[in-house]
Design an enzyme around this catalytic site. Structure first.
Site, mmCIF file in Angstrom:
data_model
loop_
_atom_site.group_PDB
_atom_site.id
_atom_site.type_symbol
_atom_site.label_atom_id
_atom_site.label_comp_id
_atom_site.label_asym_id
_atom_site.label_seq_id
_atom_site.Cartn_x
_atom_site.Cartn_y
_atom_site.Cartn_z
ATOM 1 N N GLN B 262 -16.834 -49.188 53.076
ATOM 2 C CA GLN B 262 -16.843 -47.867 53.701
ATOM 3 C C GLN B 262 -16.254 -46.831 52.752
ATOM 4 O OE1 GLN B 262 -18.324 -47.095 56.432
ATOM 5 N NE2 GLN B 262 -17.773 -44.943 56.287
ATOM 6 N N HIS B 265 -18.324 -44.694 50.225
ATOM 7 C CA HIS B 265 -19.308 -43.700 50.661
ATOM 8 C C HIS B 265 -18.973 -42.294 50.180
ATOM 9 C CE1 HIS B 265 -22.572 -45.268 52.954
ATOM 10 N NE2 HIS B 265 -21.805 -46.006 53.720
ATOM 11 N N GLU B 330 -16.256 -44.935 63.828
ATOM 12 C CA GLU B 330 -17.703 -45.114 63.691
ATOM 13 C C GLU B 330 -18.050 -46.608 63.672
ATOM 14 O OE1 GLU B 330 -19.054 -43.805 59.908
ATOM 15 O OE2 GLU B 330 -21.172 -43.740 60.486
ATOM 16 N N HIS B 331 -17.382 -47.349 62.798
ATOM 17 C CA HIS B 331 -17.581 -48.800 62.715
ATOM 18 C C HIS B 331 -16.287 -49.499 63.089
ATOM 19 C CE1 HIS B 331 -20.049 -46.934 59.464
ATOM 20 N NE2 HIS B 331 -20.995 -47.717 59.958
ATOM 21 N N ASP B 364 -25.516 -51.949 58.542
ATOM 22 C CA ASP B 364 -26.090 -50.826 57.805
ATOM 23 C C ASP B 364 -27.541 -51.073 57.441
ATOM 24 O OD1 ASP B 364 -23.748 -49.422 57.844
ATOM 25 O OD2 ASP B 364 -23.103 -50.005 55.831
ATOM 26 N N HIS B 423 -34.721 -17.193 97.598
ATOM 27 C CA HIS B 423 -34.742 -18.654 97.710
ATOM 28 C C HIS B 423 -34.909 -19.043 99.188
ATOM 29 C CE1 HIS B 423 -33.383 -18.669 93.572
ATOM 30 N NE2 HIS B 423 -33.295 -19.987 93.544
#
Lengths: 433, 433
Positions: B262, B265, B330-331, B364, B423
């Site tokens: 990770q 990245h 996220e993970h 991934d 209405h």
């Protein structure tokens, strides 16, 4: 002067009108943008102090940090001041809205594959939801129900409602009763961009939420768009519309009434009839003239009918449906003989009303499906508010060593193609062992 | 100097670190905001002419209106220049991604009630979807698959991909092959805010889409947020993270590798291990030092580990899970003995990896669930990209006259309470008859 324009669908004039419909947006002045940004920043930095200060300035001088949260006593008092018939009607609405939204619930699921592989998707309710409810003349109890009940059905346990107080510091009792019946947990007397900021960032008193839903004025809408990403929000709402597709089986009196029920909302509202029948078009025009006289919002009705309303004549039903699909109306009434057979041709619409006894206000209040719908052509990609909007999903993956070794080379190949050697390494260390 | 900091979960230092994590956002300068607005306006007003001009300026002088669309010949040529093993790996990924996403498909449904009442929800694929694919070093074929396949499975028939061309006007062949296998219909050689604007508003050449998905740089992200409402967009992505919860059953070598997968990245990426085992913490540190030497992106890894990485020691598993739920990673890897039993306690996470042989890169690339996941704590309210993101729903309502008359009084009561007499009138005209 005609109460509504008649246009032929396949003419230049028709195309021009349809193009104009898409540009109904409220003009956003630079000034408003800046004001909203200042308010958001102020609440983020100064919390309650700023929140009370804006509330005192814009809404009521009688609100302070001690009485900002609506009390049990205030809610009990509200019950005493509303009509029994109103409560009965709310109860029926709640029952029907719950019934429909229960059908939208989804389970978590998992699947197994060979070699002890398990994959799945976990579905969980959001923890905290904030509902914005406008004050003043646009204080709609039905909107409280439609925004709250899907969250309750989804399983959200913490629902905060905010609504601007009246000058005396009180809240419309109809709103309080509707909120209580719908199951709102906390009600704060705050409104505008400052209320959105309080729910997005949290203050000493107001807890941060995960998602903000509910309609509001241009300040509220801009504040919501700004905080999107800090929290989730519901769709971005623009001016709304009704589109009626009718054939000779339709009743002109009903259609005229339905067109005006949308037209009364807002000067930018659009009410359109598309029909193959000139006879019907003529009768609807007559009925509009007769019925508009009875309406309390006659001026708004006349303005929006004149500017954004139209009767569009087409050669056949196919053309009518094509125009409707291009408009992607919020509300679509199919006042035709076999409406179920046409359902499959409707590509874009928020809510579809079938036949002669399913008028739009039925859906606004009682039928059960949500009345928070994609407006201004966004039914191309947005959906009615639903239980889906109040859950979040997580996927999960479980591989065995054997299963991982089977695909290890392929993962390494893809990672290395992408130049991500640490990704490849994560697989390699497991393959080496 | 340590490669990664060790923190005790229940200390002030721990809380400070967690707070800092939420402020990893890339600074958005006023200048960028303005540039993006200028580009959006220019494309809206000047279409292709502006689009080509920006593409010539920012990406390649070799792109013009005639060669902006990738040809069949270019795709065939791409197949010739990629490795067979790459195509095999892509094919396996496609198979697994399709398999998983097929399970997410939902049917339209209807329910009947007494007195010929029918209610339901129609589910339809979006008509046109645009996929943004970054160019240059961040050209990831896996991202093409993950953004395209859920749309295909949903039934979207018109998928446009945009990606900035290289200086010579060509596109990375891996990207072209992945797009072709995934089933992209059209590929344009455009990128940046101008590509987002082209897909949101349409130009003479590029057709307007209903939804734009896919990652991009800050210009792309800001352009997407700006056009949200004109079209739908996927989530707003921020810096990403991995969080590993591990007990003494875990393998330090694997965990170190996963943390760095990770960390490579992005300098803002966050890699966190939470464990009850000091022994494991020590070993992971050692492994980080050893393994980092092998990695091509060593500098990025070291930077993000040092600044946004941590090993957090907790007294027990409950505390570890609580911290994880607050981070909403996220993970999330559960490198523990019985990970399935912990699944129910995980409130917020994009994708959850269970056990010792389910590393993040497996998800991934190959496992099947989507790798487009909510980042920066937005797993509190956002979900992995899924088939749900490529459909729209319409509700429908059919009442009989009898059923409408039954509830007519209640609708009128609610409409009148809200001051909406048009209405009420729409119901009354039907009750009078």
């Amino acid at each position: 002067m005609s109460i509504i324009n008649t246009i032929y669908g396949n003419t230049e004039e028709g195309k021009e009108f349809l193009k104009g419909l898409q540009n109904r947006e409220e003009a956003v002045h630079e000034e408003i943008t800046q004001k909203v940004q200042v308010i958001l920043k102020d609440i983020k930095e100064n919390g309650d102090k700023a929140l009370i200060s804006y509330t005192n300035k814009f809404d009521s001088k009688n609100v302070n940090v001690k009485n900002i949260l609506v009390t049990k006593e205030e809610i009990e008092k509200a019950y005493e001041s509303v009509e029994k018939e109103f409560i009965d009607a709310i109860n029926l609405a709640v029952e029907n809205i719950k019934f429909f939204h229960e059908k939208q619930k989804r389970n978590s699921w998992m699947i197994t594959k060979d070699k002890e592989v398990v994959l799945g998707q976990q579905v969980r309710p959001l923890e905290k939801v904030g509902v914005y409810v406008p004050g003043g003349t646009a204080a709609y109890p039905s909107s409280v129900l439609m925004n709250t009940i899907p969250a309750k059905v989804a399983g959200v346990r913490n629902i905060t409602m905010v609504t601007p107080p009246l000058k005396d510091g009180s809240i419309n009792p109809n709103i309080l009763v509707a909120a209580d019946i719908a199951g709102v947990d906390k009600i704060y007397k705050i409104g505008g961009a400052q209320a959105i900021a309080a729910m997005a960032f949290g203050t000493e008193t107001v807890e941060r939420v995960d998602k903000i839903v509910g309609p509001g004025n241009i300040y509220v809408a801009m504040a919501k768009k700004s905080v999107y990403g800090n929290v989730d929000i519901d769709m971005i709402a623009g001016p709304s519309e009704i589109l009626v597709i009718a054939d000779e089986s339709a009743n002109a009196k009903y259609i005229a009434a339905d067109l005006m029920s949308q037209a009364e909302h807002d000067k930018l509202a659009s009410s359109i009839l598309i029909t193959t029948s000139k006879e019907l078009a003529k009768k609807v025009k007559e009925q509009l003239k007769i019925q508009v006289e009875k309406l309390s919002r006659k001026d708004i009705v006349l303005y929006s009918l004149k500017n954004y309303g139209a009767i569009i004549l087409t050669d056949n039903m196919e053309q009518a449906i094509e125009i409707s699909n291009n408009i992607a109306p919020e509300h679509l009434e199919l006042c035709i003989k076999d409406p179920f057979l046409t359902l499959g041709d409707i590509k874009n619409a928020g809510s579809i009303f079938l036949g002669h006894f399913s008028p739009e206000p039925l859906g606004d209040y009682i039928a059960g499906p949500n009345h928070v719908l994609p407006t201004s052509g966004t039914a191309r990609f947005f959906s009615p508010l639903s239980v889906d909007d109040f859950v979040k999903k997580s996927s999960f993956i479980r591989y065995s060593k054997e299963a991982l070794l089977d695909v290890g080379d392929k993962i390494v190949k893809l990672a290395e193609t992408e130049g991500l050697t640490a990704h490849a390494n994560s697989i390699k260390v497991r393959m080496e062992d």
